[in-house]
Design an enzyme around this catalytic site. Structure first.
Site, PDB file in Angstrom:
ATOM      1  CG  LEU B  31     -33.110  37.369  20.933  1.00 16.69           C
ATOM      2  CD1 LEU B  31     -34.177  37.576  19.868  1.00 16.69           C
ATOM      3  CD2 LEU B  31     -31.802  37.991  20.461  1.00 16.69           C
ATOM      4  CD  GLU B  33     -31.199  37.391  30.833  1.00 20.15           C
ATOM      5  OE1 GLU B  33     -30.395  38.160  31.398  1.00 20.15           O
ATOM      6  OE2 GLU B  33     -32.346  37.163  31.264  1.00 20.15           O
ATOM      7  CG  HIS B  34     -27.154  40.128  23.689  1.00 24.96           C
ATOM      8  ND1 HIS B  34     -27.216  40.721  22.449  1.00 24.96           N
ATOM      9  CD2 HIS B  34     -25.838  40.134  24.012  1.00 24.96           C
ATOM     10  CE1 HIS B  34     -26.002  41.037  22.020  1.00 24.96           C
ATOM     11  NE2 HIS B  34     -25.149  40.706  22.949  1.00 24.96           N
ATOM     12  CG  PHE B  35     -27.630  44.472  25.457  1.00 25.31           C
ATOM     13  CD1 PHE B  35     -26.467  44.059  26.108  1.00 25.31           C
ATOM     14  CD2 PHE B  35     -27.586  44.658  24.080  1.00 25.31           C
ATOM     15  CE1 PHE B  35     -25.293  43.884  25.395  1.00 25.31           C
ATOM     16  CE2 PHE B  35     -26.417  44.464  23.374  1.00 25.31           C
ATOM     17  CZ  PHE B  35     -25.258  44.079  24.025  1.00 25.31           C
ATOM     18  CB  VAL B  46     -29.450  43.262  19.181  1.00 26.92           C
ATOM     19  CG1 VAL B  46     -30.079  44.641  19.127  1.00 26.92           C
ATOM     20  CG2 VAL B  46     -28.341  43.216  20.207  1.00 26.92           C
TER      21      VAL B  46
END
Lengths: 134, 171
Positions: B31, B33-35, B46
């Site tokens: 999570l 890394e996203h974003f 997310v």
């Protein structure tokens, strides 16, 4: 009331458009499912399931048994397929069970790989028409 | 090791329906890394939609496997439809509700609903739909042979089933 050939063709086109992502103008009677419309092996099961849904009515479910539309259950039978080719017995069963497929253009070596190429849009429409008449 | 994207199974209706839950936690590394924060904008963690589809595939895959007591090797063959319209953020919960639409010796068709639970509102909200097809690989048309042991339903799957009180399905 009996369904017309035009209605069958319309519904089969809907199924192929949905299952294969093909453009409607590509889905012509002579188009082959694999080479022209890009169907892979799992797509055949998807097409089978979608045809069942499309042609079922509350009064009469439309159920396609395994091996009825596509001969997948013959492939592992050594009496019918040997060294990747249909035997005489297998070819006879194929002709009997697949009246919706034009086997006249099947290669002389009867290689099972060539069979999928014979399934056209017309084959599906013929299958539906024959089955609905039973 | 298989990465499980469901935490537990909460409903099992034999031959018909299986519902699984996934709690989304900020402790999950992906999570971050996203974003991540970028260009002066704050981080926006997310749950990736692709992993929600995997969660539904695991849910529907277990349901499909249970039809034949996990004797068949069930693999995801085709995603006919996957629509996810809302984000899921840490602290929320995802519910995967999978139903069998059609079963055949070659494979199975499933339909699924994805919902999210927000603790602030105390309500479930539908956020997506899927149609996923599974193949029984030993019944494939090409006649290709696969290893005899069932490599699909590994220990990770079995542990989830046992922890959910469904260990008897594997007997």
């Amino acid at each position: 009331m009996a369904i017309s050939r035009a209605d069958i063709e319309e519904k089969v086109t809907d199924v192929l458009e949905n299952a294969l992502g093909a453009d409607r103008d590509e889905i012509i009677a002579t188009a082959t499912l694999t080479e022209d419309l890009g169907a892979e092996s799992i797509d055949f099961l998807d097409i089978q399931f979608q045809l069942e849904k499309k042609f079922s009515t509350p009064e009469k479910p439309f159920k396609i048994e395994q091996g009825e539309l596509f001969p997948e259950n013959m492939m592992s039978n050594p009496d019918y397929v040997k060294d990747g080719k249909f035997t005489d017995a297998g070819f006879a069963v194929l002709k009997e069970k697949m009246p919706h497929v034009d086997l006249s253009s099947f290669g002389g070596d009867r290689n099972v790989r060539g069979l999928a190429k014979l399934f056209t849009v017309k084959s599906l429409c013929d299958f539906i028409e024959i089955k609905l008449k039973k | 090791m298989r990465w499980m994207w469901i935490d537990t199974i909460v409903t099992y209706e034999p031959d018909r329906r299986l519902v699984a839950i996934k709690n989304v936690s900020l402790a999950e590394e992906h999570l971050h890394e996203h974003f991540p924060a970028k260009d002066g904008l704050p981080a926006q963690p997310v749950m990736p939609a692709s992993l929600m589809i995997e969660g539904m595939a695991q849910t529907a895959g277990i349901l499909t496997g249970s039809l034949r007591r996990f004797k068949e090797k069930v693999v995801l063959a085709k995603i006919q439809k996957a629509e996810i319209t809302q984000d899921v953020v840490p602290g929320q919960c995802i519910r995967y509700d999978a139903r069998i639409e059609r079963i055949d010796p070659m494979g199975a068709g499933t339909v699924g609903t994805i919902e999210r639970f927000d603790h602030r509102t105390g309500q479930w909200e539908k956020i997506g739909e899927t149609e996923i097809m599974f193949s029984h690989v030993d019944q494939n048309m090409s006649g290709q042979a696969f290893p005899e042991h069932n490599f699909v339903f590994s220990d990770s799957f079995r542990n989830v089933l046992r922890a959910s009180g469904l260990g008897h399905l594997m007997d």
